[in-house]
Design an enzyme around this catalytic site. Sequence first.
Site, PDB file in Angstrom:
ATOM      1  N   ARG A 398      12.287  51.673 -15.525  1.00 17.93           N
ATOM      2  CA  ARG A 398      11.941  51.833 -14.258  1.00 17.93           C
ATOM      3  C   ARG A 398      12.955  52.266 -13.233  1.00 17.93           C
ATOM      4  O   ARG A 398      12.829  53.163 -12.380  1.00 17.93           O
ATOM      5  CB  ARG A 398      11.224  50.826 -13.506  1.00 17.93           C
ATOM      6  N   GLU A 433       0.654  55.277 -14.774  1.00 18.50           N
ATOM      7  CA  GLU A 433       1.579  54.884 -13.938  1.00 18.50           C
ATOM      8  C   GLU A 433       2.844  55.465 -14.065  1.00 18.50           C
ATOM      9  O   GLU A 433       3.534  55.782 -13.202  1.00 18.50           O
ATOM     10  CB  GLU A 433       1.819  53.369 -14.737  1.00 18.50           C
ATOM     11  N   ASP A 490      -1.327  63.091  -7.788  1.00 19.96           N
ATOM     12  CA  ASP A 490      -1.170  63.128  -6.323  1.00 19.96           C
ATOM     13  C   ASP A 490      -0.237  64.175  -5.786  1.00 19.96           C
ATOM     14  O   ASP A 490       0.754  63.671  -5.165  1.00 19.96           O
ATOM     15  CB  ASP A 490      -1.013  61.552  -5.969  1.00 19.96           C
ATOM     16  N   CYS A 696      -6.483  51.210 -17.885  1.00 21.44           N
ATOM     17  CA  CYS A 696      -6.634  52.125 -19.110  1.00 21.44           C
ATOM     18  C   CYS A 696      -8.153  52.357 -19.072  1.00 21.44           C
ATOM     19  O   CYS A 696      -8.673  53.514 -19.641  1.00 21.44           O
ATOM     20  CB  CYS A 696      -6.346  51.379 -20.511  1.00 21.44           C
TER      21      CYS A 696
END
Length: 728
Positions: A398, A433, A490, A696
């Site tokens: 991350r 994600e 997005d 999911c």
Amino acid sequence: MSENYCPFEERDRDRLPPILNHSLDRGPKLPFPSYGSFISTLNHKRESGSHSLSSPLLLPAVKQVRELPPICPDVRQKHRITIDVLPPEVKARFVSEPIIPIRTKSAKEFQDEVERATISGDWKQVHDFYLTTFDSFLELNGAFKKEANVPFNTIEDSGINIKFVSIVYDTLLHTPADTQKSVLKGIINSLLREWKGPRTKDDLRAYFVLVQNPQYTSPATYVIYAHLLRQIAALAEVDHHFLMHWFKKLPQKRFKQLVERLQLFITTRLFPAKPEELPPMAKCSWWIPSATKVLSLLNAANSISSPPIIPFTDFYNLTLDHIDFMEDYHTWQAHGNSNRFSFCQFPFILSTVVKKAIIQRDSEQQMISMARQTLVDKVSRRQRVDMSLLFLNIKVRRLQLVSDSLDEQTLKKKLKVTFVGEAGLDMGGLTKEWFLLLIRQIFHTDYGMFTYVKESQCHWFSSWKCDNYSEFRLVGALMGLAVYNSITLDIRFPPCVYKKLLTPPIVPCDLDTPVGMANLTLDDLQQLMPDLAHGLGEVLSYEGNVEEDFYTTFQVFQEELGVVKSYNLKPGGDKIPVTNLNRKEYVQLYIDFLLNKSIYRQFAAFYHGFHSVCASNALMLLRPEEVEILVCGSPNLDMGSLQRVVQYEGYSKTDPTIRYMSLEMLLFTLVLQCLLGRGADCSEMTACKLPVSHTCFNQICLPPYKSKKELRQKLTIAISNAEGFGLE
């Protein structure tokens, strides 16, 4: 009209004009089907010679007639014969232009006749008008042409009184059945007439009027409609050009009706409710190609209209979602735009659903082919075969999200994402994600790759120069992966980005060929920088002296990382003043600089990244707006439809917890599941119980909260702390 008609007898079929356009696959000539006989009157007319069509021998009109050569080289002729010296009785007769009959009836007079007929029940006068008007192309021009003797040979004006045509057709559907039959008979008369040479503009006007007939809505009239469409489809390209511009002038209502009738015709021919009402497909294989080509004229008319007459989505035929579109695509791949018809030749008729499926399946086939070759290579070398090579397995941290993502090379695979140190299994949720976090980081203004334009709420490429554009390539690849893996992103780009992505739609073989250099206009700039576009528009419309009042040159200034730099729009631009004469060039060069040249290297990397994943000829089927929909989803959400597909497990729509949720909360949820069994005691639930999501499967497991306030509080906590994955 409930009766079936026989529009063409067997002996009439050979009198129909040949189809000259080789782009239509019509198959061999076959007898026309019979649907009952209402053509006896027409046959009687032909037998009595009332429509004799004698065709004299035609000779071309030649300004300078060369003498005929001698029969053999060594023989001299004292008197060589030319056409000019032939006696009058042996010269061919030249056909003069047909004379259009003079008809003086106005729309008002016609409406008065209809009103009197409605009251009295005597429709003879109205019937005679229809009988005469639709008897031939000349009569159609006589009735509807504004001025009979004016040529109207222009794309801007068809010369047809559109309002009168609309009144006549609106009335037709309310006339007695015999009047409606007489119109169809008249159309048959017109279509069966033979012709020689190219069509006249008056013939085009007749087609323009006939195709607007509202009677073509039932299978009983489809044979007539099909032959009309066949003749229009077979016209020369220049004639299509005229019709396209004339269609553009139609009122929106009439234009949309034309599109709907053609779509219904195609749908009914593909999937007839009563197959016995139509001839066998083998005998009319040219129906759908003819209708689709005429529909393409309407689509072209819509495309050149500003704004469009109807939305481009109105040209989608959703019936085609249910055909074997991959077979159609492969036909197009094999034969291109040759004489083998395929719907892919006319991509405007295919919905985004079909195009997306074609791109995905085409990419999958390419991926399978690559994987098969890799497997064969490994087996031939006696290496261990790892089936994971079928997937794009991405392992990311991350805190190093971008750098870890850049390590991947072969992207045209199904994604499988793993977050290091987390136990989640990727069934789709981890992929979403990864996309979300990566896009959020890359598009942050602090990252410096993209700027945010507040006026348009769009992102745009930073114009700063650097040595490595790999991250722009990554963003392009992300967009391609999103399409390939059915993920919506997005991202808010202006529409011109998608035009540039399709310029060209297929990556050139020559790597030095420029890409993304689209022909963009002030309208494109308006969607990104509305204030600047308005200012340039003022320069174009200014009525004073541009040079003296604006005092600007062909030089622009741009801020890059806090430094203002100047650029010449053309060689020596800083010394060339903008004047009334060259201001159009100035505006176009400015637009080209801002949207193309100043960001060329950034966008070229972005372009190649996208096409590295979506390298498919299917991209040629897409409009820029459709690429945007594939990447970002539809901008128009149907809340009612979304609400209807939500499934409830352990809940019903009327349960208090469900009623507490707003429609927006339900937007991205397909399944709402109760964490406790239906009817369970809420006291079993601990005070800190939070909702659980299975991203999911677009599923939320929701405890039965006692109040709307508590629901909102628990959801807010869950959403604010939703990063990371685990296993239950």
